[in-house]
Design an enzyme around this catalytic site. Structure first.
Site, PDB file in Angstrom:
ATOM      1  N   CYS A  67       0.820  -1.309   0.018  1.00  0.00           N
ATOM      2  CA  CYS A  67      -0.049   0.113   0.140  1.00  0.00           C
ATOM      3  C   CYS A  67       0.990   1.219  -0.037  1.00  0.00           C
ATOM      4  CB  CYS A  67      -0.945  -0.026   1.416  1.00  0.00           C
ATOM      5  SG  CYS A  67      -2.046   1.606   1.204  1.00  0.00           S
ATOM      6  N   CYS A  71       0.271   4.979   6.927  1.00  0.00           N
ATOM      7  CA  CYS A  71      -0.147   4.496   8.122  1.00  0.00           C
ATOM      8  C   CYS A  71       0.703   3.951   9.331  1.00  0.00           C
ATOM      9  CB  CYS A  71      -1.441   3.987   7.826  1.00  0.00           C
ATOM     10  SG  CYS A  71      -2.637   4.442   6.686  1.00  0.00           S
ATOM     11  N   CYS A  74       0.375   0.482  10.419  1.00  0.00           N
ATOM     12  CA  CYS A  74      -0.014  -0.766   9.344  1.00  0.00           C
ATOM     13  C   CYS A  74       1.030  -1.415   8.812  1.00  0.00           C
ATOM     14  CB  CYS A  74      -0.828  -0.281   8.030  1.00  0.00           C
ATOM     15  SG  CYS A  74      -1.598  -1.386   7.027  1.00  0.00           S
ATOM     16  N   CYS A 111     -16.648  -9.161   5.168  1.00  0.00           N
ATOM     17  CA  CYS A 111     -15.841  -8.112   4.737  1.00  0.00           C
ATOM     18  C   CYS A 111     -14.602  -8.396   4.093  1.00  0.00           C
ATOM     19  CB  CYS A 111     -15.503  -7.544   6.243  1.00  0.00           C
ATOM     20  SG  CYS A 111     -16.938  -7.067   7.284  1.00  0.00           S
ATOM     21  N   CYS A 142     -19.344  -6.120   2.890  1.00  0.00           N
ATOM     22  CA  CYS A 142     -18.626  -4.976   3.270  1.00  0.00           C
ATOM     23  C   CYS A 142     -17.447  -5.059   2.627  1.00  0.00           C
ATOM     24  CB  CYS A 142     -18.510  -5.007   4.732  1.00  0.00           C
ATOM     25  SG  CYS A 142     -17.677  -3.730   5.443  1.00  0.00           S
ATOM     26  N   CYS A 202     -19.474   1.994   7.445  1.00  0.00           N
ATOM     27  CA  CYS A 202     -18.584   1.210   8.624  1.00  0.00           C
ATOM     28  C   CYS A 202     -17.532   2.107   8.928  1.00  0.00           C
ATOM     29  CB  CYS A 202     -18.447  -0.049   8.486  1.00  0.00           C
ATOM     30  SG  CYS A 202     -17.533  -1.116   9.478  1.00  0.00           S
ATOM     31  N   ARG A 274     -18.387  -2.510  17.081  1.00  0.00           N
ATOM     32  CA  ARG A 274     -17.739  -3.760  16.983  1.00  0.00           C
ATOM     33  C   ARG A 274     -16.221  -3.806  17.730  1.00  0.00           C
ATOM     34  NH1 ARG A 274     -16.829  -4.537  11.304  1.00  0.00           N
ATOM     35  NH2 ARG A 274     -18.898  -5.505  11.377  1.00  0.00           N
TER      36      ARG A 274
END
Length: 332
Positions: A67, A71, A74, A111, A142, A202, A274
């Protein structure tokens, strides 16, 4: 404003007589004696949900690693040396096969996550086919694919996507300490596109990244003051991963984590709250407190994208001890 008046203001907001939450009112609730806070949260929870039912979702990484975002938490960022190799987008038939196994094991929502800044045009046909295939199994769908423009969101809606996950991660103040490759406003723009397309939102965040308690409060204030509350609200406890900037982050205190769950339930009474990443580090007792505070959704399975997750056998045993049953499709 004294504490008693702050709580009165907050109660008015909870009953819908005021359109906005503010930090001062939420701080007053956050600072309640712990038993009072949990009583308040459980009361709200019972008014909106069966307190002994928890939604089971399964998460699959359909494209892992590489990616371009940075972040700090991550393992999939190309900026960090975590040893994770980038993969290509998974084949549609394999995704459907995995979703079938998840459904047969009791999951009602599936998801799918891709480690992208945003989906490319060349990937959309496959992504749409995944949504259509999982939807045909009778499951809720999702996806989390990074940023979306309005056209992409509309296409996913047409395919039958129920939910789109795009977390704001933390407060606007602290955001730049965690991510530099996209802005807090970028996050909100994607949420607006998702909502405008008719897909349910979400959206939640991560705690334990070195933020202050006020950042957790501000994160929830941002979410509660969206035009509509997120239908699904994941609260992640940071999993420190070697090779990331947050590998040595100090863990959040368990009681403080429960306070975040309770606040989320009070502020967004109809959202599914969640327990997401970090459950492997939680004792059964901490998870039980979170369920009492209003959490009513978990991810099941051995992994969450690239991180460990409690096995299904362990969750079954915990549910049995607590008298909790999985939610059924159509009761969510």
């Amino acid at each position: 404003m004294n504490a008693e008046l702050q709580l009165s203001v907050a109660a008015g907001q909870l009953n819908g007589t005021s359109p906005q939450w503010n930090r001062e009112a939420v701080q007053a609730i956050h600072d309640l004696p712990f038993n009072d806070l949990l009583f308040r949260a459980q009361t709200v929870h019972r008014e909106n949900f069966d307190p002994n039912k928890v939604q089971l979702s399964r998460l699959l990484s359909i494209k892992t690693g590489g990616c371009p975002e940075d972040c700090g938490y991550c393992s999939q960022s190309a900026h960090h040396e975590t040893g994770l190799k980038a993969s290509k987008l998974m084949e549609v038939r394999r995704v459907i096969a995995e979703a079938t196994k998840a459904r047969d094991a009791g999951a009602t929502r599936y998801c799918m996550g891709a480690a992208w800044r945003n989906p490319k045009a060349r990937d959309m046909d496959a992504v749409v086919a995944m949504v259509e295939g999982v939807k045909a199994l009778g499951m809720e769908t999702c996806m989390t694919l990074g940023m979306l423009d309005l056209e992409q969101a509309a296409r996913l809606k047409q395919a039958g996507l129920d939910y789109y996950n795009h977390n704001i991660d933390t407060s606007e103040r602290y955001y730049s300490e965690i991510i530099s490759t996209r802005s807090f406003a970028d996050r909100l723009d994607t949420l607006a596109h998702v909502r405008q397309s008719g897909i349910k939102v979400c959206c939640g965040g991560i705690v334990g990244m070195g933020e202050e308690p006020v950042d957790r409060i501000d994160m929830l204030v941002t979410l509660a003051n969206l035009p509509e509350h997120p239908e699904s609200l994941p609260i992640n406890m940071l999993i420190p991963i070697a090779g990331t900037p947050l590998a040595e982050a100090k863990p959040i205190e368990p009681i403080e984590f429960v306070r975040v769950i309770a606040l989320a339930r009070i502020m967004m009474p109809k959202s599914h709250v969640r327990l997401s990443a970090g459950r492997t580090a939680m004792t059964d007792e901490l998870q039980a407190l979170c369920f009492f505070a209003g959490a009513n959704s978990i991810f099941v399975g051995d992994t969450l994208l690239t991180a460990n997750n409690p096995g299904e056998d362990k969750d079954v045993l915990l549910f049995r001890r607590l008298g909790i049953e999985p939610m059924e499709i159509g009761t969510q």
